[in-house]
Write a protein that holds these residues in place. Structure first.
Motif, PDB file in Angstrom:
ATOM      1  N   ASP A 169      -8.224   8.518  -4.685  1.00  0.00           N
ATOM      2  CA  ASP A 169      -9.297   8.316  -5.665  1.00  0.00           C
ATOM      3  C   ASP A 169      -9.670   6.840  -5.799  1.00  0.00           C
ATOM      4  O   ASP A 169     -10.853   6.485  -5.816  1.00  0.00           O
ATOM      5  N   ARG A 170      -8.659   5.988  -5.894  1.00  0.00           N
ATOM      6  CA  ARG A 170      -8.936   4.548  -6.005  1.00  0.00           C
ATOM      7  C   ARG A 170      -9.559   4.021  -4.723  1.00  0.00           C
ATOM      8  O   ARG A 170     -10.452   3.170  -4.745  1.00  0.00           O
ATOM      9  N   ALA A 171      -9.100   4.526  -3.571  1.00  0.00           N
ATOM     10  CA  ALA A 171      -9.660   4.097  -2.285  1.00  0.00           C
ATOM     11  C   ALA A 171     -11.129   4.496  -2.174  1.00  0.00           C
ATOM     12  O   ALA A 171     -11.968   3.701  -1.731  1.00  0.00           O
ATOM     13  N   LEU A 172     -11.454   5.719  -2.580  1.00  0.00           N
ATOM     14  CA  LEU A 172     -12.836   6.185  -2.532  1.00  0.00           C
ATOM     15  C   LEU A 172     -13.723   5.373  -3.476  1.00  0.00           C
ATOM     16  O   LEU A 172     -14.842   4.989  -3.120  1.00  0.00           O
ATOM     17  N   ALA A 173     -13.233   5.082  -4.665  1.00  0.00           N
ATOM     18  CA  ALA A 173     -14.012   4.282  -5.615  1.00  0.00           C
ATOM     19  C   ALA A 173     -14.292   2.892  -5.044  1.00  0.00           C
ATOM     20  O   ALA A 173     -15.415   2.386  -5.139  1.00  0.00           O
ATOM     21  N   TRP A 174     -13.293   2.287  -4.426  1.00  0.00           N
ATOM     22  CA  TRP A 174     -13.461   0.963  -3.815  1.00  0.00           C
ATOM     23  C   TRP A 174     -14.452   1.034  -2.660  1.00  0.00           C
ATOM     24  O   TRP A 174     -15.359   0.209  -2.556  1.00  0.00           O
ATOM     25  N   LYS A 175     -14.302   2.018  -1.784  1.00  0.00           N
ATOM     26  CA  LYS A 175     -15.194   2.185  -0.627  1.00  0.00           C
ATOM     27  C   LYS A 175     -16.646   2.336  -1.087  1.00  0.00           C
ATOM     28  O   LYS A 175     -17.556   1.711  -0.543  1.00  0.00           O
ATOM     29  N   THR A 176     -16.864   3.163  -2.108  1.00  0.00           N
ATOM     30  CA  THR A 176     -18.201   3.417  -2.624  1.00  0.00           C
ATOM     31  C   THR A 176     -18.788   2.168  -3.273  1.00  0.00           C
ATOM     32  O   THR A 176     -19.931   1.783  -2.984  1.00  0.00           O
ATOM     33  N   LYS A 177     -18.007   1.530  -4.121  1.00  0.00           N
ATOM     34  CA  LYS A 177     -18.477   0.334  -4.836  1.00  0.00           C
ATOM     35  C   LYS A 177     -18.892  -0.769  -3.872  1.00  0.00           C
ATOM     36  O   LYS A 177     -19.892  -1.455  -4.095  1.00  0.00           O
ATOM     37  N   HIS A 178     -18.145  -0.946  -2.789  1.00  0.00           N
ATOM     38  CA  HIS A 178     -18.405  -2.044  -1.862  1.00  0.00           C
ATOM     39  C   HIS A 178     -19.229  -1.632  -0.638  1.00  0.00           C
ATOM     40  O   HIS A 178     -19.500  -2.461   0.224  1.00  0.00           O
ATOM     41  N   PRO A 218     -14.306   4.320   7.870  1.00  0.00           N
ATOM     42  CA  PRO A 218     -13.372   5.225   7.188  1.00  0.00           C
ATOM     43  C   PRO A 218     -12.281   4.409   6.485  1.00  0.00           C
ATOM     44  O   PRO A 218     -11.774   3.431   7.046  1.00  0.00           O
ATOM     45  N   VAL A 219     -11.971   4.802   5.263  1.00  0.00           N
ATOM     46  CA  VAL A 219     -10.893   4.173   4.507  1.00  0.00           C
ATOM     47  C   VAL A 219      -9.757   5.178   4.454  1.00  0.00           C
ATOM     48  O   VAL A 219      -9.963   6.352   4.122  1.00  0.00           O
ATOM     49  N   LEU A 220      -8.557   4.699   4.787  1.00  0.00           N
ATOM     50  CA  LEU A 220      -7.404   5.578   4.964  1.00  0.00           C
ATOM     51  C   LEU A 220      -6.310   5.286   3.951  1.00  0.00           C
ATOM     52  O   LEU A 220      -6.096   4.132   3.564  1.00  0.00           O
ATOM     53  N   VAL A 221      -5.634   6.341   3.548  1.00  0.00           N
ATOM     54  CA  VAL A 221      -4.497   6.238   2.621  1.00  0.00           C
ATOM     55  C   VAL A 221      -3.342   7.036   3.212  1.00  0.00           C
ATOM     56  O   VAL A 221      -3.520   7.850   4.118  1.00  0.00           O
ATOM     57  N   GLY A 222      -2.170   6.818   2.657  1.00  0.00           N
ATOM     58  CA  GLY A 222      -1.011   7.584   3.098  1.00  0.00           C
ATOM     59  C   GLY A 222      -0.926   8.902   2.364  1.00  0.00           C
ATOM     60  O   GLY A 222      -1.377   9.018   1.222  1.00  0.00           O
TER      61      GLY A 222
END
Length: 157
Positions: free
Chosen positions: A75-84, A89-93
């Motif tokens: 969720d935090r990764a998606l928010a960051w990707k969208t905001k910027h 692709p942004v990846l998480v574990g």
């Protein structure tokens, strides 16, 4: 930590949509460059990502896919990707941080997340790997570009 010339590990992460992402699925005919950010709130890491975004046409011309790995949850990764407006692709574990999958650990009493990058050619061979505790030295732009140049010319760096 990994070494250039060795086979890439079986990296399995998730993208921000929750879909499984395997490094091996993103090779052939492309190479893959994965930049491991210290955190999405790190201003220096964000500056490095902006440089990657600015060079996206160069990477595309060299047939290099760019991926950004972050230690935060999806969720935090998606928010960051969208905001910027991150075009990669942004990846998480899924069960641990992406960083742990390549040996980028927490240092200085477990408080500093290391950051860095890995460049893997279409054959699954590591062409460049770099890690650092301080974010100012985590993005080895010259080393990445030299490794891409050596792939273009058919030599190993």
């Amino acid at each position: 930590m990994l070494t250039p010339g060795s086979s890439a590990p079986a990296i399995e992460l998730e993208d921000t949509a929750g879909q499984a992402w395997r490094l091996s699925d993103h090779l052939r005919p492309r190479s893959a460059l994965v930049y491991f950010m210290r955190s999405t709130s790190c201003p220096i890491c964000n500056r490095h990502v902006r440089d990657l975004v600015a060079r996206r046409d160069e990477f595309a011309a060299d047939n290099v896919g760019v991926y950004i790995a972050v230690p935060e949850d999806r969720d935090r990764a998606l928010a960051w990707k969208t905001k910027h407006g991150i075009p990669f692709p942004v990846l998480v574990g899924s069960d641990r941080t992406p960083h742990e999958s390549i040996g980028l650990t927490r240092t200085v009493f477990g408080s500093m997340q290391q950051s860095g990058s890995i460049l893997v050619d279409p054959d699954g061979i590591i062409r460049h790997v770099h890690g650092a505790t301080l974010p100012t030295s985590s993005y080895d732009k010259k080393g990445i570009l030299a490794a891409i140049d050596s792939m273009r010319s058919g030599t190993r760096s």
